[in-house]
Design a protein around this motif. Structure first.
Motif, mmCIF file in Angstrom:
data_model
loop_
_atom_site.group_PDB
_atom_site.id
_atom_site.type_symbol
_atom_site.label_atom_id
_atom_site.label_comp_id
_atom_site.label_asym_id
_atom_site.label_seq_id
_atom_site.Cartn_x
_atom_site.Cartn_y
_atom_site.Cartn_z
ATOM 1 N N ASP A 41 16.478 8.937 5.896
ATOM 2 C CA ASP A 41 15.955 7.607 5.582
ATOM 3 C C ASP A 41 16.290 7.222 4.141
ATOM 4 O OD1 ASP A 41 14.863 7.263 8.095
ATOM 5 O OD2 ASP A 41 12.893 8.035 7.530
ATOM 6 N N ALA A 42 16.134 8.182 3.218
ATOM 7 C CA ALA A 42 16.423 7.913 1.806
ATOM 8 C C ALA A 42 17.903 7.594 1.604
ATOM 9 C CB ALA A 42 16.020 9.112 0.951
ATOM 10 N N PHE A 43 18.766 8.333 2.290
ATOM 11 C CA PHE A 43 20.208 8.095 2.173
ATOM 12 C C PHE A 43 20.567 6.677 2.604
ATOM 13 C CE2 PHE A 43 24.188 7.848 4.607
ATOM 14 C CZ PHE A 43 25.097 8.031 3.579
ATOM 15 N N TRP A 44 20.081 6.260 3.762
ATOM 16 C CA TRP A 44 20.448 4.930 4.257
ATOM 17 C C TRP A 44 19.808 3.818 3.435
ATOM 18 C CZ3 TRP A 44 24.644 4.379 6.654
ATOM 19 C CH2 TRP A 44 25.116 5.351 7.530
ATOM 20 N N LEU A 45 18.679 4.099 2.808
ATOM 21 C CA LEU A 45 18.086 3.094 1.925
ATOM 22 C C LEU A 45 18.947 2.914 0.673
ATOM 23 C CD1 LEU A 45 16.006 1.078 1.164
ATOM 24 C CD2 LEU A 45 14.404 2.912 0.618
ATOM 25 N N ILE A 46 19.488 4.009 0.148
ATOM 26 C CA ILE A 46 20.398 3.898 -0.997
ATOM 27 C C ILE A 46 21.650 3.123 -0.599
ATOM 28 C CG2 ILE A 46 21.895 5.207 -2.556
ATOM 29 C CD1 ILE A 46 19.779 7.372 -2.633
ATOM 30 N N VAL A 47 22.168 3.398 0.591
ATOM 31 C CA VAL A 47 23.334 2.653 1.080
ATOM 32 C C VAL A 47 23.011 1.164 1.164
ATOM 33 C CG1 VAL A 47 24.861 2.275 3.058
ATOM 34 C CG2 VAL A 47 24.292 4.607 2.355
ATOM 35 N N ALA A 48 21.843 0.850 1.711
ATOM 36 C CA ALA A 48 21.448 -0.555 1.860
ATOM 37 C C ALA A 48 21.323 -1.244 0.505
ATOM 38 C CB ALA A 48 20.123 -0.646 2.618
ATOM 39 N N PRO A 101 0.835 -1.212 0.000
ATOM 40 C CA PRO A 101 0.000 0.000 0.000
ATOM 41 C C PRO A 101 0.865 1.255 0.000
ATOM 42 C CG PRO A 101 -0.839 -1.591 1.581
ATOM 43 C CD PRO A 101 0.481 -2.128 1.095
ATOM 44 N N ASP A 102 0.436 2.247 -0.738
ATOM 45 C CA ASP A 102 1.234 3.459 -0.906
ATOM 46 C C ASP A 102 1.617 4.089 0.428
ATOM 47 O OD1 ASP A 102 2.184 5.413 -3.085
ATOM 48 O OD2 ASP A 102 1.147 6.738 -1.682
ATOM 49 N N CYS A 103 0.705 4.075 1.382
ATOM 50 C CA CYS A 103 0.966 4.728 2.667
ATOM 51 C C CYS A 103 2.013 3.986 3.500
ATOM 52 C CB CYS A 103 -0.331 4.861 3.464
ATOM 53 S SG CYS A 103 -1.113 3.277 3.858
ATOM 54 N N LEU A 104 2.316 2.739 3.136
ATOM 55 C CA LEU A 104 3.278 1.942 3.901
ATOM 56 C C LEU A 104 4.597 1.723 3.169
ATOM 57 C CD1 LEU A 104 0.944 -0.869 5.330
ATOM 58 C CD2 LEU A 104 1.862 1.109 6.556
ATOM 59 N N ARG A 105 4.681 2.165 1.933
ATOM 60 C CA ARG A 105 5.856 1.832 1.125
ATOM 61 C C ARG A 105 7.158 2.332 1.737
ATOM 62 N NH1 ARG A 105 3.477 2.860 -4.995
ATOM 63 N NH2 ARG A 105 2.073 1.058 -4.955
ATOM 64 N N GLY A 106 7.170 3.572 2.181
ATOM 65 C CA GLY A 106 8.400 4.118 2.744
ATOM 66 C C GLY A 106 8.932 3.276 3.888
ATOM 67 N N LEU A 107 8.060 2.904 4.801
ATOM 68 C CA LEU A 107 8.471 2.117 5.964
ATOM 69 C C LEU A 107 8.861 0.697 5.566
ATOM 70 C CD1 LEU A 107 8.832 1.692 8.984
ATOM 71 C CD2 LEU A 107 6.363 1.259 9.157
ATOM 72 N N VAL A 108 8.051 0.060 4.731
ATOM 73 C CA VAL A 108 8.329 -1.330 4.344
ATOM 74 C C VAL A 108 9.624 -1.426 3.547
ATOM 75 C CG1 VAL A 108 7.501 -3.303 3.002
ATOM 76 C CG2 VAL A 108 5.908 -2.011 4.427
ATOM 77 N N TRP A 109 9.869 -0.487 2.658
ATOM 78 C CA TRP A 109 11.122 -0.503 1.892
ATOM 79 C C TRP A 109 12.326 -0.452 2.833
ATOM 80 C CZ3 TRP A 109 9.654 3.684 -2.297
ATOM 81 C CH2 TRP A 109 8.769 3.103 -3.217
ATOM 82 N N GLN A 110 12.219 0.363 3.870
ATOM 83 C CA GLN A 110 13.330 0.459 4.825
ATOM 84 C C GLN A 110 13.515 -0.847 5.595
ATOM 85 O OE1 GLN A 110 13.391 4.278 7.158
ATOM 86 N NE2 GLN A 110 11.582 4.722 5.913
ATOM 87 N N LEU A 111 12.414 -1.489 5.923
ATOM 88 C CA LEU A 111 12.493 -2.719 6.713
ATOM 89 C C LEU A 111 13.043 -3.888 5.901
ATOM 90 C CD1 LEU A 111 9.097 -2.445 8.639
ATOM 91 C CD2 LEU A 111 11.392 -2.092 9.567
ATOM 92 N N ILE A 112 12.568 -4.058 4.673
ATOM 93 C CA ILE A 112 13.012 -5.218 3.897
ATOM 94 C C ILE A 112 14.431 -5.033 3.359
ATOM 95 C CG2 ILE A 112 10.678 -5.900 3.241
ATOM 96 C CD1 ILE A 112 11.071 -4.656 0.542
ATOM 97 N N SER A 113 14.890 -3.787 3.261
ATOM 98 C CA SER A 113 16.248 -3.536 2.762
ATOM 99 C C SER A 113 17.294 -3.570 3.867
ATOM 100 C CB SER A 113 16.308 -2.169 2.070
ATOM 101 O OG SER A 113 16.136 -1.124 3.023
ATOM 102 N N GLY A 114 16.843 -3.393 5.115
ATOM 103 C CA GLY A 114 17.785 -3.324 6.228
ATOM 104 C C GLY A 114 18.286 -1.925 6.507
ATOM 105 N N SER A 115 17.770 -0.928 5.777
ATOM 106 C CA SER A 115 18.268 0.437 5.956
ATOM 107 C C SER A 115 17.871 1.020 7.306
ATOM 108 C CB SER A 115 17.753 1.348 4.835
ATOM 109 O OG SER A 115 16.357 1.561 4.941
ATOM 110 N N ARG A 116 16.766 0.524 7.861
ATOM 111 C CA ARG A 116 16.329 1.014 9.174
ATOM 112 C C ARG A 116 17.392 0.709 10.228
ATOM 113 N NH1 ARG A 116 11.913 4.440 9.915
ATOM 114 N NH2 ARG A 116 10.991 4.147 11.959
#
Length: 255
Positions: free
Chosen positions: A129-136, A29-44
């Motif tokens: 958050d975006a920076f660490w997701l790119i790193v991940a 869901p669009d409202c959860l994408r930011g959080l879920v992307w961080q969780l599944i990538s390990g960027s969190r």
């Protein structure tokens, strides 16, 4: 399933990996994408383990790619309202993220195309958050690293070597007149990604190739390069000035 801020995520994934995979493939869901992307990538986890690192990279470090980043910012999602305003919040945030990564990973630095990934992420999360997701994604926090996709000439050279190695026995038997045709028409089995990419990545390429690439790009730009850089200096100063502001003023909330 996710919990507040993703607190239940790891526990749920361990217990129900197939359910998680199925739901993600159906569409997040669009409202959860930011959080879920961080969780599944390990960027969190990367963000939590590295407090203050992003702020240091943005405010106190300098990048050799700053002019390139500034030059490309206006070309990144130019019709999107968030990035339309020159020196606006969107462009400043995009500059900060790209500059920070170019300093964080100097081997890759900044490469054209990164802006579209960073820009998309900024529509769903804050700068940090975006920076660490790119790193991940590029360095591989959980999944295989994607940084090879951004090593430009090095990857092209490795793929070329792999093609030549794969077809070596056939190529050396050909008369010179037929070589050009063969080099333009490699057989299907030679271009199979499952065969080609592992072979390409097995080649070690000297850093001297990067120096040759930089020299080549300078020659392409020619005498107009210096005048172009002068025109970009005021914009560079503006962006650097934005970078020196408190990050709380520059961060972008979820869209």
């Amino acid at each position: 399933m996710i919990g507040a801020g993703g607190s239940d995520w790891k526990h749920y994934v361990r217990r129900n990996p197939h359910v998680v995979k199925r739901r993600i493939r159906k569409g997040i869901p669009d409202c959860l994408r930011g959080l879920v992307w961080q969780l599944i990538s390990g960027s969190r986890d990367l963000l939590l383990m590295n407090p203050g690192v992003y702020e240091t990279l943005v405010i106190y470090e300098t990048s050799t790619s700053e002019l390139e980043i500034i030059r490309d910012i206006s070309r990144t999602f130019p019709s999107h309202i968030f990035f339309q305003q020159r020196h606006g919040t969107g462009q400043r945030s995009l500059y900060n993220v790209l500059k920070a990564y170019s300093v964080y990973d100097r081997d890759v630095g900044y490469v054209q195309g990164m802006g579209f990934i960073a820009g998309l992420l900024l529509l769903y999360m804050s700068e940090e958050d975006a920076f660490w997701l790119i790193v991940a994604l590029l360095k591989g926090a959980v999944h295989a690293p994607m940084e090879g996709l951004y090593q430009s000439m090095k990857v092209v050279f490795q793929v070329g070597l792999a093609l030549l190695r794969f077809c070596h026995d056939d190529l050396v038997k050909l008369p010179f007149e037929e070589l050009l045709h063969s080099l333009r028409n490699f057989p299907d089995e030679a271009t199979d990604p499952d065969t080609l990419l592992p072979l390409a990545l097995s080649f070690k390429v000297s850093s001297h190739l990067e120096e040759l690439e930089k020299d080549y790009r300078k020659r392409l730009e020619g005498p107009n390069a210096s005048s172009s850089n002068k025109r970009l200096q005021p914009l560079r100063s503006t962006m650097n000035g934005a970078g020196s502001q408190p990050l709380s003023n520059l961060s972008v909330g979820k869209k």
